[in-house]
Design an enzyme around this catalytic site. Structure first.
Site, mmCIF file in Angstrom:
data_model
loop_
_atom_site.group_PDB
_atom_site.id
_atom_site.type_symbol
_atom_site.label_atom_id
_atom_site.label_comp_id
_atom_site.label_asym_id
_atom_site.label_seq_id
_atom_site.Cartn_x
_atom_site.Cartn_y
_atom_site.Cartn_z
ATOM 1 N N SER A 233 -28.387 -13.141 44.867
ATOM 2 C CA SER A 233 -28.691 -14.572 44.746
ATOM 3 C C SER A 233 -30.191 -14.857 44.760
ATOM 4 C CB SER A 233 -28.030 -15.349 45.882
ATOM 5 O OG SER A 233 -28.441 -16.708 45.842
ATOM 6 N N LYS A 282 -14.656 -19.556 43.677
ATOM 7 C CA LYS A 282 -14.723 -20.889 43.068
ATOM 8 C C LYS A 282 -13.355 -21.550 42.915
ATOM 9 C CE LYS A 282 -19.109 -20.104 40.731
ATOM 10 N NZ LYS A 282 -19.897 -20.258 39.487
ATOM 11 N N ASN A 303 -17.897 -25.323 42.495
ATOM 12 C CA ASN A 303 -19.094 -24.514 42.750
ATOM 13 C C ASN A 303 -20.064 -25.204 43.694
ATOM 14 O OD1 ASN A 303 -20.211 -26.438 40.844
ATOM 15 N ND2 ASN A 303 -21.891 -24.981 40.538
ATOM 16 N N ASP A 320 -21.131 -26.384 37.267
ATOM 17 C CA ASP A 320 -21.191 -25.278 36.314
ATOM 18 C C ASP A 320 -20.872 -25.735 34.902
ATOM 19 O OD1 ASP A 320 -21.918 -23.204 37.999
ATOM 20 O OD2 ASP A 320 -19.858 -22.612 38.448
ATOM 21 N N GLY A 357 -13.311 -13.930 30.546
ATOM 22 C CA GLY A 357 -13.269 -14.251 31.970
ATOM 23 C C GLY A 357 -12.643 -15.612 32.200
ATOM 24 N N ALA A 361 -16.059 -19.522 36.926
ATOM 25 C CA ALA A 361 -17.053 -19.824 35.896
ATOM 26 C C ALA A 361 -16.380 -19.946 34.528
ATOM 27 C CB ALA A 361 -18.126 -18.743 35.872
ATOM 28 N N ASP A 384 -2.238 -13.095 32.942
ATOM 29 C CA ASP A 384 -1.603 -14.325 33.425
ATOM 30 C C ASP A 384 -2.650 -15.401 33.702
ATOM 31 O OD1 ASP A 384 0.960 -13.329 33.249
ATOM 32 O OD2 ASP A 384 1.003 -12.608 35.331
ATOM 33 N N ARG A 385 -3.796 -14.969 34.225
ATOM 34 C CA ARG A 385 -4.866 -15.940 34.482
ATOM 35 C C ARG A 385 -5.419 -16.486 33.164
ATOM 36 N NH1 ARG A 385 -9.877 -14.541 38.463
ATOM 37 N NH2 ARG A 385 -10.398 -13.065 36.791
ATOM 38 N N TYR A 448 -27.036 -13.911 35.699
ATOM 39 C CA TYR A 448 -28.471 -14.248 35.641
ATOM 40 C C TYR A 448 -29.356 -13.226 36.340
ATOM 41 C CZ TYR A 448 -28.130 -16.279 40.386
ATOM 42 O OH TYR A 448 -27.933 -16.480 41.737
#
Length: 502
Positions: A233, A282, A303, A320, A357, A361, A384-385, A448
């Site tokens: 971070s 999240k 977030n 986000d 993904g 996010a 499934d997600r 990032y």
């Protein structure tokens, strides 16, 4: 404060030195002073073939900063295994030779502390005696800690060393005990020498530049990143200077969390005023919010959490979504790729938006792309997600293994919303082929750290527009600042920090 002066009133930043020889100790003391330390802790148990009188005399004669000497036995986590009397005599000698601080374990204090205190009084010695106690494993109940503090105070020592008076918890979980120390009345804060990191301990440079602890007091509001891991971070590098720039009394710290229920049941004080939420929480964190903003509720991911001052309730938001989507839109517009023309509100309208993904996010990106009129295709290791998100945004879910052979249409957008490629695993890349990268108009990576991931380098090499997660990070952080403080984020100031530090 001069190099050899000690104030019992002011917070002091202490650099631990654990070298094996006196020459290296002196060298590191010089480095510590140059890096802004106020005091050094020299661990005598780390010195090979330690000769108390000669070595202590050499160190003290050449000291550039006040020195705290510790001589930790193995039963208290140190290296010393010899005769206990010899160990305590060495600490007594250090005091007699002019040590600024000596550290004695609570278990050993009864056998030597009275003699040391009498010596101090008789010889007008200004050295400070610290009695310390370390808690292994699970932190004891508050009642037991209070008993321990009472025992330590009863020794008559000048300083007691126990969280939060002097926080020396190491590891990722202990990081906040370092940087929050001054808020709760601490005396020492520990910082490692640059180039000689200690897990969970901020560097001296970080303490001075990111946190500037001299501005922290009991009224400072604490904001933190809830994540696992937290070492990547850079939030403190952005939020803390921005708080100071806006003259807002706040501090932003990384908070390593592996149990959300325990975390939220522990950090209930209004002093902890808000949180950023990172990977992998999240989505899970919604159940711990008392209220959730409609956008975040529809996305199914939070977030940002703010503790509402009037009633202490935790309110969840999502910054986000707009942060990522506007970064992509602006990059397309900047490169003249607004194919829809003036009649459409977004250059994403009608485009294929390939999303890798479907976590927190990913959901923010998916909902953002849908809101701009894009057609969304989702890949995720958890099919499934992926299907769940596809259903919510009227998109299509595909198996992650099919990504390598997926042929996008010309002008499509590729967005990575996974942690693949994040430091320290910078060699990793999502399963997209170089041939298909050529067909994407723009490639976005939510990672990032590093600023330019392997995915972005590959996309850039084939001529695609690239957008770094740094841009998303900046934009979502501006939204968080507004929510945390009730003030308007200083956009240019924050951008300049990101460009110089990230």
């Amino acid at each position: 404060m001069g190099s050899n002066e000690v104030s019992a009133e002011a917070l002091m930043i202490c650099a631990p030195i654990r070298s094996q020889c006196v020459e290296q100790i002196l060298k590191e003391m010089h480095e510590a002073k140059a890096q802004g330390a106020d005091v050094v802790e020299v661990s005598l148990d780390h010195i090979t073939n330690f000769h108390p009188h000669n070595d202590l005399q050499t160190i003290l004669t050449n000291k550039l900063l006040p020195i705290l000497f510790s001589y930790r036995p193995k039963w208290e986590g140190g290296l010393y295994e010899g005769d206990e009397n010899i160990r305590l005599e060495a600490l007594q000698l250090a005091m007699e030779l002019g040590a600024d601080f000596i550290d004695i374990e609570l278990k050993a204090a009864s056998s030597c502390l009275k003699t040391m205190m009498e010596y101090k009084k008789k010889h007008s010695n200004h050295g400070k005696i610290i009695v310390s106690s370390y808690v292994d494993g699970v932190t004891p109940p508050k009642s037991e800690l209070l008993k321990l503090v009472t025992l330590m105070k009863a020794t008559g020592a000048d300083i007691i060393k126990l969280v939060p008076l002097i926080a020396y918890s190491v590891g990722d979980r202990g990081l906040i005990s370092q940087v929050l120390c001054p808020k709760f009345g601490g005396f020492f804060v520990y910082g490692s020498l640059d180039g000689n990191p200690i897990p969970g301990m901020p560097s001296l440079e970080t303490l001075r530049e990111a946190y500037k602890l001299e501005h922290v007091n009991e009224d400072t509001k604490v904001f933190g990143l809830i994540s696992k891991p937290v070492g990547h971070s850079k939030g403190p590098l952005l939020h803390n200077p921005t708080f100071r720039h806006a003259k807002f009394n706040g501090m932003y710290v990384p908070m390593f969390v592996d149990d959300l229920k325990e975390f939220f049941s522990t950090y209930t004080s209004p002093d902890f005023a808000g949180y950023s939420v990172g990977f992998p929480y999240k989505e899970k964190v919604l159940t711990f919010c008392d209220e959730v903003h409609p956008l975040a509720q529809s996305i199914g991911a939070v977030n940002t959490i703010v503790r509402r001052p009037i009633d202490g309730k935790l309110v969840g938001y999502n910054t986000d979504c707009e942060g990522a989507i506007t970064a992509i839109e602006d990059a397309l517009i900047e490169h003249g790729c607004n194919d829809g023309g003036a009649c459409l509100s977004s250059p994403l309208a009608g485009r294929l938006f390939v999303l890798v993904g479907a976590g927190g996010a990913g959901r923010a990106l998916g909902f953002g792309a849908k809101s701009r009129g894009a057609r969304v295709v989702i890949f995720d290791i958890d099919f499934d997600r992926a299907k769940s998100l596809a259903s919510a945004v009227f998109g299509e879910a595909l198996h992650y293994k099919d990504l390598a052979n997926f042929q996008p249409e010309k002008g499509a957008i590729l967005a990575n919303a996974t942690p693949i490629g994040m430091h320290p695993n910078i060699a990793d890349i999502i399963s997209v082929s170089e041939e298909t990268l050529e067909d994407y108009e723009l490639v976005f990576d939510a990672v990032y750290t590093p600023r330019k991931t392997r995915l972005l380098k590959a996309a850039e090499a084939v001529g695609a527009i690239t957008v770094s997660g740094v841009e998303m990070f900046l934009r979502q952080a501006r939204g968080q600042f507004n929510l945390f403080t009730g003030l308007q984020a200083p956009d240019q100031f924050m951008r300049e920090i990101v460009l110089s530090k990230f």
